[in-house]
Design a protein around this motif. Sequence first.
Motif, PDB file in Angstrom:
ATOM      1  N   VAL A 433       0.861  -1.188   0.000  1.00 39.48           N
ATOM      2  CA  VAL A 433       0.000   0.000   0.000  1.00 39.48           C
ATOM      3  C   VAL A 433       0.896   1.237   0.000  1.00 39.48           C
ATOM      4  N   ASP A 434       0.626   2.152  -0.929  1.00 39.70           N
ATOM      5  CA  ASP A 434       1.401   3.390  -1.030  1.00 39.70           C
ATOM      6  C   ASP A 434       0.433   4.560  -1.016  1.00 39.70           C
ATOM      7  N   VAL A 435       0.705   5.553  -0.180  1.00 37.46           N
ATOM      8  CA  VAL A 435      -0.132   6.752  -0.116  1.00 37.46           C
ATOM      9  C   VAL A 435       0.680   7.953  -0.581  1.00 37.46           C
ATOM     10  N   GLU A 436       0.029   8.818  -1.329  1.00 39.08           N
ATOM     11  CA  GLU A 436       0.692  10.005  -1.881  1.00 39.08           C
ATOM     12  C   GLU A 436      -0.272  11.187  -1.794  1.00 39.08           C
ATOM     13  N   VAL A 438      -2.372  14.323  -2.600  1.00 38.12           N
ATOM     14  CA  VAL A 438      -2.876  14.938  -3.837  1.00 38.12           C
ATOM     15  C   VAL A 438      -4.005  15.889  -3.469  1.00 38.12           C
ATOM     16  N   ALA A 439      -3.788  17.199  -3.605  1.00 40.69           N
ATOM     17  CA  ALA A 439      -4.823  18.222  -3.447  1.00 40.69           C
ATOM     18  C   ALA A 439      -5.565  18.080  -2.133  1.00 40.69           C
ATOM     19  N   GLY A 440      -4.848  18.080  -1.015  1.00 37.01           N
ATOM     20  CA  GLY A 440      -5.478  18.046   0.296  1.00 37.01           C
ATOM     21  C   GLY A 440      -5.931  16.670   0.733  1.00 37.01           C
ATOM     22  N   ALA A 441      -5.821  15.672  -0.121  1.00 38.58           N
ATOM     23  CA  ALA A 441      -6.187  14.307   0.232  1.00 38.58           C
ATOM     24  C   ALA A 441      -4.980  13.408  -0.067  1.00 38.58           C
ATOM     25  N   PHE A 442      -5.209  12.115  -0.118  1.00 41.06           N
ATOM     26  CA  PHE A 442      -4.147  11.161  -0.413  1.00 41.06           C
ATOM     27  C   PHE A 442      -4.615  10.184  -1.481  1.00 41.06           C
ATOM     28  N   ARG A 443      -3.736   9.929  -2.429  1.00 40.34           N
ATOM     29  CA  ARG A 443      -3.988   8.867  -3.410  1.00 40.34           C
ATOM     30  C   ARG A 443      -3.430   7.566  -2.837  1.00 40.34           C
ATOM     31  N   VAL A 444      -4.263   6.538  -2.809  1.00 39.73           N
ATOM     32  CA  VAL A 444      -3.868   5.248  -2.240  1.00 39.73           C
ATOM     33  C   VAL A 444      -3.730   4.250  -3.378  1.00 39.73           C
ATOM     34  N   LYS A 445      -2.541   3.686  -3.532  1.00 42.17           N
ATOM     35  CA  LYS A 445      -2.266   2.699  -4.578  1.00 42.17           C
ATOM     36  C   LYS A 445      -1.946   1.357  -3.925  1.00 42.17           C
ATOM     37  N   VAL A 446      -2.611   0.318  -4.409  1.00 44.77           N
ATOM     38  CA  VAL A 446      -2.461  -1.016  -3.822  1.00 44.77           C
ATOM     39  C   VAL A 446      -2.000  -1.979  -4.907  1.00 44.77           C
ATOM     40  N   LEU A 447      -0.983  -2.791  -4.589  1.00 47.60           N
ATOM     41  CA  LEU A 447      -0.509  -3.858  -5.469  1.00 47.60           C
ATOM     42  C   LEU A 447      -0.539  -5.173  -4.699  1.00 47.60           C
TER      43      LEU A 447
END
Length: 792
Positions: A433-436, A438-447
């Motif tokens: 799980v990776d969080v980044e 983006v515009a006051g929130a976080f993009r969560v990417k899961v592999l």
Amino acid sequence: MLRSSSARGLVTALVLVLCLPAVSRAEAPKQSDDDVYVVQPGDTCGSVARKVFGDATVGSAKLHALNKMGAPPHVLTPGTVLRIKGDPDARLTFIRPEVNSKRAGKVEWLQANTGQGLWRLDSVNTLREAGAEVTFRDLTRLQMNENALVVIYGQAAKAADKVKKSGAVELLQGELSVSLAELRGEPVGVQMPAATVAARSKDLLVGVDAQQMSRVSVYDGQAEVSAQGQNVQVPKDHGTRVEKGKMPEKPRPLPESPKWAGGVRSVRLLLDDKGVDEELAWAPVKDAASYRVELARDERFNDRVHGETVQAGQETLKSMARALAPGKYFARVRAVDATGLVGKASAVRQVEVMRVKTERGTVGPQGIRGALRLDFAVEGAESLDFRLDGAPTTHPVRVESVGTHTLELLPRGVPDARSEKLTLTVVPPRVDVDVEPVAGAFRVKVLVFDEQGKPLEGPFAALKLRGLHGTQVEEPLQRQSDGSLLTRALPGMRGGERVASVEALWGDTPVQQVNALAPMEQAPPVVVAVEPEPVEKSSSEAEVALMPMLGSPSGGLVEAAPLPTAFLPQAWLFELRVQPGLDSERVDVARGRTTLAVEGRVSERVAFGTVVAMRPGVLLGNGAADGLPATALSASLSGRVRLTDHPDFRVLLAFDGTFAGSSFDEEARGLRLRPALLAGMRRDRWAFSTSQAYALRPGAAQATWDSAYQVWFLPLPMLSLGAELDALLDATPREPGPVGLAAGVGARLKLGGIELGTSVRRGFGPDGARIWGGWSGQLTLGWSGFGALLPQ
């Protein structure tokens, strides 16, 4: 009996005995193929006849009778194979692993072959750990054990002795099993050094030991045993012995057939290349001195892979067959009495060793293990039933639920068969799980990765993301072209900082947790990935009581639902309360009550509940003289919505609707509506909460204001100690109402999903005793194990 004047029989026996040591020492015996002749260059019918038969005229006639050569004259082609003997009296239909044979009148022993023909006075010798099967023209079968030596008696033109008829043999040593052909019209004859046997039995065992003692066991039909001019008839399931130079002993009953322990069929799974060890166990038999157990690849027990003699009297009667390869095996066991007579074989036990073929998962000595799911099949399992964790399942087998499972394989239609059990372990796959920001929130990417580290394409039904410490995770996850899954997370507040805390779960199993601080204007985000650890929550994360410690008023005036705290239940909470009232002299059951409460969360912010309360022994009317005791029932529905996201401070809006039955007095019965504002906070080992509510009766000018204040100390994550102050005040301006206070202390203990609680309180103030009772105690038992725990 074989005549002692028969020179040929004596010479044959003498030659066999003299040659026997040489047989066991033979290093590389030649193949026996003298029943054919290969034509050499220059051969003619006459020269072959003279060479083979010693006479050109008679020999040529035999060659033409045995071979389709056409009318003479004709030319013999070199390399042509000519038959020089007629149809054999018998054939070797099985040999294992090395068996020797000798032609009549010959001295040299040669290596025998399966299918080899045997003629009159040919001999067969099985070596150590060897076996052979001889089948006669009429399909009568002789099964030779190791170190056995027999002479075949074929059809003789002037055979006067009954044992020299077709299908008879002479056993000089070892053990021989005889199976009489179904259509054979005459008994089979067996000549032994001490006796002669003429048997009409489809199942017979004869043997000659090193002291030339002859033994005969009859399992079917009957046999006549002759020695020293004396004949005895041996019936079914009986046996006799004959010592050389003496008459046959009186027939005696044979030991009974042993019974298998664990049924007559078992299934074993091969999980590695070392083979499977199979335990063959049986029950003891009366009068048995020892037991012979055999395991073979065929039902006729020719191709034996295991054999052992087990002495009687042992605590457990068993034999272990080691390193069995995949295939079907057959086992039997016989009891042997003190005289050496062998009893009838047990029922044949079938042992099937099957190989596991996996498409997904790794096979090891302890079972099958894999990530994400297991897919496998069992070769040759068409006649088996499969049960996974006690429930029927299909074949091939697929298991996706994370955890350890037990697969049972049972032979279909065999109720007493021993089941084979296989351990299946499914572990969560590797999830990154990776969080980044983006515009006051976080993009969560899961592999998600397989066992080889290769990314897998979703979506995955078992994969879930949840936010911690006020973090909100949007759903559903969106699959991207590279196989990853994306979503968005809104951070919560923790310690005065905006934090995105996301936990990935596979089913109910946490697999990774990631915490990220929202970036400042000039500072990059700090992201920390935390692998979940199966440790107990720290005291700072412990939950305080889910329900109020002291419970509802026990008097007849008000029947309200239990007041909730500022913390939502983790999942579904089931709670049983017993609240008797106490006065100075006795337990006041009429002022007590029993409450059953169930409440649970339907989302991260919303919870609903219901309560049913029973108050026994209420007196209807104006007093005991004209009143009747009755059970008073009340019920309520409640709902709560959390308004804040801070992990250590909660504000909730609640609403209760309570209905008191007609068994209550006029002041309390009917419907009562109660909106409330709830607030709570927690710091280290301390927690505080309050409830402020306004209760009114529709259609009646009556209302009350009730307040509750709680303080809790948490010395351990599982233990909460608390104190509470409750107040109920009149809120009707025109008509004076009750005013009462209550105070008390209590404790709650949480063990897994079970909660235990106890408390004691005292009512005081103008109407305290009437509303809250004098002294009262309360016991609670709760269980929150109905569903998976949800984040707080």
